[in-house]
Design a protein around this motif. Structure first.
Motif, PDB file in Angstrom:
ATOM      1  N   ILE A 158       0.828  -1.213   0.000  1.00  0.00           N
ATOM      2  CA  ILE A 158       0.000   0.000   0.000  1.00  0.00           C
ATOM      3  C   ILE A 158       0.858   1.258   0.000  1.00  0.00           C
ATOM      4  O   ILE A 158       1.781   1.405   0.803  1.00  0.00           O
ATOM      5  CB  ILE A 158      -0.925   0.005   1.233  1.00  0.00           C
ATOM      6  CG1 ILE A 158      -1.832  -1.230   1.192  1.00  0.00           C
ATOM      7  CG2 ILE A 158      -1.752   1.288   1.299  1.00  0.00           C
ATOM      8  CD1 ILE A 158      -2.588  -1.486   2.471  1.00  0.00           C
ATOM      9  N   SER A 159       0.517   2.178  -0.898  1.00  0.00           N
ATOM     10  CA  SER A 159       1.093   3.528  -0.897  1.00  0.00           C
ATOM     11  C   SER A 159      -0.085   4.495  -0.949  1.00  0.00           C
ATOM     12  O   SER A 159      -1.198   4.096  -1.287  1.00  0.00           O
ATOM     13  CB  SER A 159       1.980   3.761  -2.118  1.00  0.00           C
ATOM     14  OG  SER A 159       2.953   2.757  -2.217  1.00  0.00           O
ATOM     15  N   TYR A 160       0.169   5.764  -0.620  1.00  0.00           N
ATOM     16  CA  TYR A 160      -0.945   6.699  -0.660  1.00  0.00           C
ATOM     17  C   TYR A 160      -0.483   8.099  -1.020  1.00  0.00           C
ATOM     18  O   TYR A 160       0.696   8.443  -0.900  1.00  0.00           O
ATOM     19  CB  TYR A 160      -1.699   6.713   0.678  1.00  0.00           C
ATOM     20  CG  TYR A 160      -0.953   7.414   1.800  1.00  0.00           C
ATOM     21  CD1 TYR A 160       0.069   6.767   2.490  1.00  0.00           C
ATOM     22  CD2 TYR A 160      -1.269   8.728   2.153  1.00  0.00           C
ATOM     23  CE1 TYR A 160       0.752   7.413   3.510  1.00  0.00           C
ATOM     24  CE2 TYR A 160      -0.596   9.378   3.181  1.00  0.00           C
ATOM     25  CZ  TYR A 160       0.416   8.717   3.844  1.00  0.00           C
ATOM     26  OH  TYR A 160       1.105   9.354   4.844  1.00  0.00           O
ATOM     27  N   HIS A 161      -1.469   8.890  -1.441  1.00  0.00           N
ATOM     28  CA  HIS A 161      -1.224  10.304  -1.712  1.00  0.00           C
ATOM     29  C   HIS A 161      -2.254  11.136  -0.954  1.00  0.00           C
ATOM     30  O   HIS A 161      -3.460  10.878  -1.057  1.00  0.00           O
ATOM     31  CB  HIS A 161      -1.333  10.599  -3.211  1.00  0.00           C
ATOM     32  CG  HIS A 161      -1.334  12.068  -3.520  1.00  0.00           C
ATOM     33  ND1 HIS A 161      -0.171  12.803  -3.596  1.00  0.00           N
ATOM     34  CD2 HIS A 161      -2.350  12.940  -3.720  1.00  0.00           C
ATOM     35  CE1 HIS A 161      -0.472  14.057  -3.864  1.00  0.00           C
ATOM     36  NE2 HIS A 161      -1.797  14.177  -3.935  1.00  0.00           N
ATOM     37  N   ASN A 162      -1.780  12.083  -0.178  1.00  0.00           N
ATOM     38  CA  ASN A 162      -2.599  13.123   0.457  1.00  0.00           C
ATOM     39  C   ASN A 162      -1.903  14.438   0.154  1.00  0.00           C
ATOM     40  O   ASN A 162      -0.777  14.436  -0.362  1.00  0.00           O
ATOM     41  CB  ASN A 162      -2.617  12.963   1.991  1.00  0.00           C
ATOM     42  CG  ASN A 162      -3.653  11.960   2.471  1.00  0.00           C
ATOM     43  OD1 ASN A 162      -4.339  11.340   1.687  1.00  0.00           O
ATOM     44  ND2 ASN A 162      -3.742  11.808   3.784  1.00  0.00           N
ATOM     45  N   ARG A 163      -2.522  15.560   0.545  1.00  0.00           N
ATOM     46  CA  ARG A 163      -1.796  16.813   0.362  1.00  0.00           C
ATOM     47  C   ARG A 163      -0.500  16.803   1.173  1.00  0.00           C
ATOM     48  O   ARG A 163       0.513  17.302   0.760  1.00  0.00           O
ATOM     49  CB  ARG A 163      -2.672  18.010   0.743  1.00  0.00           C
ATOM     50  CG  ARG A 163      -3.255  18.672  -0.500  1.00  0.00           C
ATOM     51  CD  ARG A 163      -4.299  19.666  -0.156  1.00  0.00           C
ATOM     52  NE  ARG A 163      -5.455  19.023   0.458  1.00  0.00           N
ATOM     53  CZ  ARG A 163      -6.559  19.644   0.795  1.00  0.00           C
ATOM     54  NH1 ARG A 163      -6.681  20.930   0.614  1.00  0.00           N
ATOM     55  NH2 ARG A 163      -7.574  18.989   1.334  1.00  0.00           N
ATOM     56  N   LYS A 164      -0.579  16.211   2.387  1.00  0.00           N
ATOM     57  CA  LYS A 164       0.659  16.016   3.149  1.00  0.00           C
ATOM     58  C   LYS A 164       0.615  14.647   3.836  1.00  0.00           C
ATOM     59  O   LYS A 164      -0.479  14.077   3.989  1.00  0.00           O
ATOM     60  CB  LYS A 164       0.888  17.152   4.148  1.00  0.00           C
ATOM     61  CG  LYS A 164      -0.305  17.582   4.943  1.00  0.00           C
ATOM     62  CD  LYS A 164       0.091  18.817   5.762  1.00  0.00           C
ATOM     63  CE  LYS A 164      -0.857  19.104   6.854  1.00  0.00           C
ATOM     64  NZ  LYS A 164      -2.029  19.646   6.930  1.00  0.00           N
ATOM     65  N   PRO A 165       1.761  14.144   4.264  1.00  0.00           N
ATOM     66  CA  PRO A 165       1.776  12.801   4.862  1.00  0.00           C
ATOM     67  C   PRO A 165       0.860  12.722   6.080  1.00  0.00           C
ATOM     68  O   PRO A 165       0.769  13.674   6.860  1.00  0.00           O
ATOM     69  CB  PRO A 165       3.241  12.608   5.283  1.00  0.00           C
ATOM     70  CG  PRO A 165       4.024  13.588   4.472  1.00  0.00           C
ATOM     71  CD  PRO A 165       3.107  14.739   4.195  1.00  0.00           C
ATOM     72  N   ALA A 192     -11.977  13.457  -0.656  1.00  0.00           N
ATOM     73  CA  ALA A 192     -13.232  14.207  -0.554  1.00  0.00           C
ATOM     74  C   ALA A 192     -13.484  14.973  -1.854  1.00  0.00           C
ATOM     75  O   ALA A 192     -12.543  15.428  -2.502  1.00  0.00           O
ATOM     76  CB  ALA A 192     -13.151  15.179   0.612  1.00  0.00           C
ATOM     77  N   GLY A 193     -14.767  15.112  -2.209  1.00  0.00           N
ATOM     78  CA  GLY A 193     -15.106  15.928  -3.367  1.00  0.00           C
ATOM     79  C   GLY A 193     -15.007  17.409  -3.004  1.00  0.00           C
ATOM     80  O   GLY A 193     -14.613  17.754  -1.897  1.00  0.00           O
ATOM     81  N   GLY A 194     -15.382  18.258  -3.954  1.00  0.00           N
ATOM     82  CA  GLY A 194     -15.325  19.698  -3.674  1.00  0.00           C
ATOM     83  C   GLY A 194     -14.316  20.381  -4.585  1.00  0.00           C
ATOM     84  O   GLY A 194     -13.610  19.718  -5.360  1.00  0.00           O
ATOM     85  N   SER A 195     -14.243  21.709  -4.442  1.00  0.00           N
ATOM     86  CA  SER A 195     -13.452  22.491  -5.404  1.00  0.00           C
ATOM     87  C   SER A 195     -11.962  22.132  -5.384  1.00  0.00           C
ATOM     88  O   SER A 195     -11.277  22.252  -6.402  1.00  0.00           O
ATOM     89  CB  SER A 195     -13.645  23.987  -5.130  1.00  0.00           C
ATOM     90  OG  SER A 195     -13.436  24.254  -3.769  1.00  0.00           O
ATOM     91  N   ASP A 196     -11.453  21.649  -4.236  1.00  0.00           N
ATOM     92  CA  ASP A 196     -10.018  21.339  -4.144  1.00  0.00           C
ATOM     93  C   ASP A 196      -9.616  20.094  -4.931  1.00  0.00           C
ATOM     94  O   ASP A 196      -8.430  19.888  -5.207  1.00  0.00           O
ATOM     95  CB  ASP A 196      -9.616  21.082  -2.679  1.00  0.00           C
ATOM     96  CG  ASP A 196      -9.632  22.364  -1.878  1.00  0.00           C
ATOM     97  OD1 ASP A 196      -9.737  23.441  -2.499  1.00  0.00           O
ATOM     98  OD2 ASP A 196      -9.561  22.268  -0.639  1.00  0.00           O
ATOM     99  N   SER A 197     -10.587  19.228  -5.223  1.00  0.00           N
ATOM    100  CA  SER A 197     -10.202  17.938  -5.818  1.00  0.00           C
ATOM    101  C   SER A 197     -10.779  17.715  -7.214  1.00  0.00           C
ATOM    102  O   SER A 197     -10.728  16.601  -7.728  1.00  0.00           O
ATOM    103  CB  SER A 197     -10.651  16.799  -4.894  1.00  0.00           C
ATOM    104  OG  SER A 197     -12.064  16.803  -4.762  1.00  0.00           O
ATOM    105  N   GLY A 221     -17.563  11.606  -8.568  1.00  0.00           N
ATOM    106  CA  GLY A 221     -17.242  11.606  -9.987  1.00  0.00           C
ATOM    107  C   GLY A 221     -16.375  12.782 -10.379  1.00  0.00           C
ATOM    108  O   GLY A 221     -15.522  12.690 -11.274  1.00  0.00           O
ATOM    109  N   THR A 222     -16.572  13.904  -9.696  1.00  0.00           N
ATOM    110  CA  THR A 222     -15.834  15.124 -10.033  1.00  0.00           C
ATOM    111  C   THR A 222     -14.327  15.002  -9.784  1.00  0.00           C
ATOM    112  O   THR A 222     -13.553  15.803 -10.304  1.00  0.00           O
ATOM    113  CB  THR A 222     -16.346  16.306  -9.188  1.00  0.00           C
ATOM    114  OG1 THR A 222     -16.340  15.914  -7.811  1.00  0.00           O
ATOM    115  CG2 THR A 222     -17.751  16.717  -9.596  1.00  0.00           C
TER     116      THR A 222
END
Ligand code: 8YV
Length: 302
Positions: A158-165, A192-197, A221-222
């Motif tokens: 498993i690896s992951y991506h977030n804005r920060k660890p 999470a959905g929303g304008s940032d993603s 979906g966005t």
């Protein structure tokens, strides 16, 4: 658009905002009477509806995602928002695993094969092993973590991506989404959905995942560039996909319907009797609390 879920409306004598032609006249006449809107993650309170509710003080959301609510306007007007976190983690994560297994082992395609009578003419083609594969999780929050725990049971890497660890997490953090895709056999989108993603999963990320790669989306979906996804699947640049969410639900891109390497679900990840009951309880707890003293049990910070 329902401002109050039908069941809650029935229990509490609340009012349901009508859809269609009656809506504008209803809001013009009654909009100022509402202080709380109960809605769902799929529907929300958009800019237009919020503007038509001048005395709105809280949006109580049935669902963890609240991207369909105009968060900026809510913030500016001091309108509180609640959601239903945690209670749906298990079922959403279970659905991610169901999609992952299905795309790799092709169980839905094999089911269609049997129903068509094709087994009488020969064996179903070999599928791809899931156990031990490299899984990249996009968004290691509450749901992403529940997915990772399940994937561990398949001895996946498993690896992951977030804005920060994420703090206190041993999985490998990858700062670049394209790099995560390059290093993964499957990417699972749990952000999470929303304008940032919006369109976080670009054509470039899909290309990096590659012709054997699989994309799973149980988020919104966005978060995925859907046109690029369809193109990558049609051209064979991407190996397969398991999708519970779409850009313009309930509309699913026509081209996907013909693809056997794609599993399509009607946004049902939290849709079990048990989880929906817990979501309804938490929604009502938020509503009651707000009506009692103006506080929310599970407020969103926005
Ligand atoms: C629900 C969801 O399907 O929680 C969410 O964000 O998308 C789902 O659990 C939805 O909120 C119910 O309409």
């Amino acid at each position: 658009m329902p401002i109050v879920q039908a069941t809650i409306a029935a229990e509490h004598g609340a009012v349901r905002v009508p859809d269609g032609v009656e809506r504008a006249a209803f809001l013009a006449e009654h909009g100022s009477e509402f202080t709380v809107a109960v809605t769902s993650g799929k529907v929300g309170v958009d800019a237009e509806l919020m503007a038509a509710l001048p005395n709105l003080r809280a949006v109580v959301n049935f669902g963890v995602g609240y991207d369909t609510t105009d968060v900026a306007q809510a913030r500016a007007r001091g309108i509180l928002i609640s959601n239903t976190p945690d209670v749906l983690n298990d079922c959403v994560a279970d659905t991610a695993l169901a999609l992952l297994l299905d795309v790799f082992r092709r169980t839905s395609a094999a089911d269609r094969f049997v129903r068509r009578g094709d087994w009488l003419n020969g064996n179903f083609p070999l599928a791809t092993k899931l156990s031990g594969k490299r899984i990249g999780i996009v968004g290691l929050g509450r749901i992403g973590t529940a997915i990772a725990q399940r994937v561990e049971g398949f001895n996946c890497v498993i690896s992951y991506h977030n804005r920060k660890p994420a703090v206190g997490v041993d999985y490998r953090y990858v700062a670049s989404l394209t790099e995560l895709a390059t290093d993964s056999d499957a990417l699972i989108v749990a952000a999470a959905g929303g304008s940032d993603s919006v369109k976080l999963i670009t054509a470039e990320v899909l290309a990096a995942l590659g012709p054997q790669g699989v994309l799973i989306n149980i988020a919104r979906g966005t978060v995925v560039d859907e046109a690029a996804l369809v193109e990558a699947l049609l051209s064979g640049a991407l190996g397969g996909a398991g999708l519970d969410v779409f850009e313009a639900e309930p509309h699913v891109p026509e081209a996907l319907l013909a693809l056997d390497n794609v599993v399509l679900l009607p946004h049902l990840a939290s849709g079990t009797t048990e989880t929906r009951a817990m979501m309804a309880d938490l929604t009502l707890a938020n509503l009651h609390s707000f009506l009692l003293d103006g506080s929310l049990v599970t407020p969103v910070s926005h």
